[in-house]
Scaffold this active site. Structure first.
Site, PDB file in Angstrom:
ATOM      1  N   ASP A 100       0.818  -1.223   0.000  1.00 26.46           N
ATOM      2  CA  ASP A 100       0.000   0.000   0.000  1.00 26.46           C
ATOM      3  C   ASP A 100       0.852   1.275   0.000  1.00 26.46           C
ATOM      4  OD1 ASP A 100      -1.828   2.021   0.602  1.00 26.46           O
ATOM      5  OD2 ASP A 100      -2.390   1.217   2.567  1.00 26.46           O
ATOM      6  N   HIS A 142      -3.729   4.377   6.800  1.00 21.28           N
ATOM      7  CA  HIS A 142      -2.660   3.861   5.921  1.00 21.28           C
ATOM      8  C   HIS A 142      -1.285   4.081   6.553  1.00 21.28           C
ATOM      9  CE1 HIS A 142      -5.434   3.168   2.563  1.00 21.28           C
ATOM     10  NE2 HIS A 142      -6.053   4.248   2.998  1.00 21.28           N
TER      11      HIS A 142
HETATM   12 ZN    ZN Z   1      -8.003   1.326  -0.225  1.00 22.61          ZN
HETATM   13 ZN    ZN Z   2      -9.147   0.649   2.892  1.00 23.65          ZN
END
Ligand code: ZN
Ligand code: ZN
Length: 583
Positions: free
Chosen positions: A223, A396
């Site tokens: 990510d 995130h």
């Molecule tokens: Zn996402």
């Molecule tokens: Zn997500």
């Protein structure tokens, strides 16, 4: 033998090639037939949203996630954007299943459209499938096999062995996915953060990740959303602390706007409300849905009687009320926007209200959000938003967490995913910092195929990938031409010229009549409209002189002469639509 550009898998083969002086073409052929696993990104690279990654070994394909993206501003009237799945359609018999990392829209939002066409089994955790199931029912998609998995479950699908690994994120039940192939293990992190004190006390499974690293990870896909931020992302729990401090100071109603899908945040708002003996009313369709499903499946916990209907809050004193709503992105139809514009049927802002916007605007939404905050202030509310720290943290990973993931899993090859192009580049740089050789890092775009053998990796051509726009019931019918027309219409409006002509001799029987929308205020532009009609007649006469009878030519003449005239008079270029009727 000539230097070949394709690294080859085994020393034996290398010797063979040298001995037999194969040329590049022959080498490439050998590479093709050699065992390899291919990664085919169909979405989420070079963009935020519509995440989708295909893993292929021989004639077995697995798909990880099928997300949607919200339309960009220039996509006028478009409801959502989904990945182009031509590649999967062309190879539909090979697709063995779809694996889901978590229940956010950018990971499951396109599934109703994908499953309508490619109905394969779906694998996901309980909450993810709960949210998906609701979507499929809404869209009336039946007969999909939904397989519920738990972290650490190992499932055999086709030639693959798939393992699900717990990660923390802003929604419960998020997992990373390890796809074990005969060539090696592909590890996809999904969205994650390293939260040592997550709200659901379900910490990222560091142990398993590092074990996988020890066993050998061939390729890591990770990510990149937050790669620009140094350090560590704060724990979600810190937001709870801020909520407590903030709620403690507020004497009247509290309205909190956040993402419906941020279930941890929703939990913290409700828990804090309970602590301060406030009732909670839920507003906004997606918020109501997510709260209902999460509660039913046991991912939200609060005492009986905590929630009240919106119309019940009138009966309560203001210090007993919390309203939890969608609209943290300034979405035009959301409850918060309507409240800010005093346009909501059941709820209006009162002086003394405090509105907490517990989210960061997605890039592109900033101006909508600031407009709403302005309007809320105008209505007399106190607004607490992003620039006051502590009421929102990201779901995130920041740079140090990304490095940790790389160091735990020790992949041979690395592909940054989930991010705009600059994010992917930044993430590649981080990977280099922790020691992955540059040539083992692939910054690629949607559609670019990357082939791996157990000790080589290379990009190998492209497949169709792109955006499919969804507008109302239409999927993919709105393309560039329709969008260009919508843009033109939105800029200078439209002028429709109706002419009735005699079939026999081409003379004008009636008209020209002109109807316009969005071009000028007609009542104050009668003269312009009359002159425009004169220009149209002129254009028709010219055609007659030149004995032009082709309708398309007549129309383009009208368009040209009228267009030039209108531009001279107004400096505007409305869309001109001549309609010729024959009698
Ligand atoms: Zn996402
Ligand atoms: Zn997500």
């Amino acid at each position: 033998m000539k230097e070949n550009i394709y690294p080859l898998p085994s020393p034996n083969l290398k010797k063979y090639l040298v001995d037999h002086e194969l040329n590049n073409q022959e080498v490439e052929f050998l590479n093709e037939v050699l065992e390899k696993v291919s990664l085919i990104p169909l979405g989420g690279l070079g963009e935020i949203g519509k995440n989708m990654m295909a893993v292929r070994y021989g004639d077995n394909i697995l798909v990880i996630d099928s997300g949607l993206m919200f339309p960009e501003e220039e996509m006028l009237g478009v409801d959502m954007v989904i990945p182009d799945i031509s590649y999967l359609q062309e190879n539909r018999d090979m697709v063995k299943g779809i694996l889901l990392t978590h229940g956010h829209e950018d990971h499951i939002g396109a599934l109703p459209y994908v499953l309508k066409d490619i109905n394969v089994p779906v694998y996901g955790t309980k909450l993810t499938l709960g949210l998906l199931d609701h979507k499929l029912k809404e869209k009336n998609i039946k007969g999909t096999v939904l397989n519920t998995v738990k972290p650490r479950d190992v499932v055999k699908i086709g030639v693959f062995t798939v393992e699900f690994i717990k990660v923390s994120h802003s929604i419960p039940d998020a997992v990373a996915i390890a796809v074990k192939t005969p060539i090696g293990t592909i590890l996809h992190t999904g969205d994650f953060k390293i939260d040592q004190t997550p709200v659901d006390e379900d910490v990222t499974d560091f142990h398993r990740l590092s074990q996988l690293g020890k066993e050998g990870v061939l390729v890591l896909l990770s990510d990149s959303t937050n790669v620009e931020r140094p350090g560590f992302t704060m724990s979600e729990r810190s937001v709870g602390v801020t909520f407590e401090e903030t709620f403690g100071k507020i004497k009247e109603r509290i309205i909190v706007a956040t993402f419906a899908s941020n279930v941890h945040r929703v939990q913290q708002v409700i828990s804090t409300a309970v602590k301060f003996d406030r009732r909670v009313a839920i507003v906004g369709r997606s918020m109501v849905n997510v709260v209902k499903i999460s509660k039913e499946l046991g991912y939200l916990n609060y005492p009986e009687g905590t929630l009240v209907e919106l119309d019940e809050i009138k009966e309560l004193p203001p210090e007993k009320v919390v309203v939890l709503t969608t609209g943290s992105q300034g979405e035009p139809m959301s409850a918060l926007t309507r409240m800010a514009n005093s346009d909501h049927r059941q709820l209006s802002i009162m002086p003394g209200d405090t509105v907490i916007v517990s989210a960061t605007p997605i890039p592109g939404n900033e101006k909508y959000v600031s407009r709403i905050i302005d309007n809320l202030f105008k209505q007399g509310a106190e607004v607490i938003y992003e620039s006051f720290s502590g009421i929102h943290v990201s779901g995130h990973p920041s740079q140090e967490e990304l490095k940790l993931m790389l160091n735990l899993t020790k992949p041979k090859y690395f592909i940054p995913v989930h991010g705009e192009y600059r994010h992917l580049i930044k993430h590649a740089e981080l990977a280099e910092e922790v020691g992955i050789p540059r040539e083992n890092i692939f910054v690629v775009e949607n559609g670019q195929v990357i082939d791996f053998t157990s000790d080589t990796g290379r990009t190998n051509g492209r497949v169709t990938a792109g955006r499919v726009l969804v507008d109302g019931l239409g999927v993919g019918d709105v393309g560039n031409i329709v969008l260009r027309d919508r843009r033109l219409l939105s800029q200078d409006g439209i002028l429709i010229v109706v002419i009735t002509m005699d079939k026999e001799n081409g003379s004008i029987v009636a008209g020209p009549d002109i109807v316009s929308r969005g071009f000028v205020y007609v009542r104050e532009s009668e003269e312009l409209m009359e002159d425009a009609k004169v220009k149209v007649r002129l254009a028709l006469e010219k055609c007659e002189e030149k004995q032009i009878t082709e309708w398309s030519t007549i129309k383009s003449n009208v368009r040209e002469i009228l267009g030039r005239y209108l531009y001279e008079k107004t400096r505007r270029r409305p869309m001109i639509l001549p309609i010729i009727m024959e009698v």
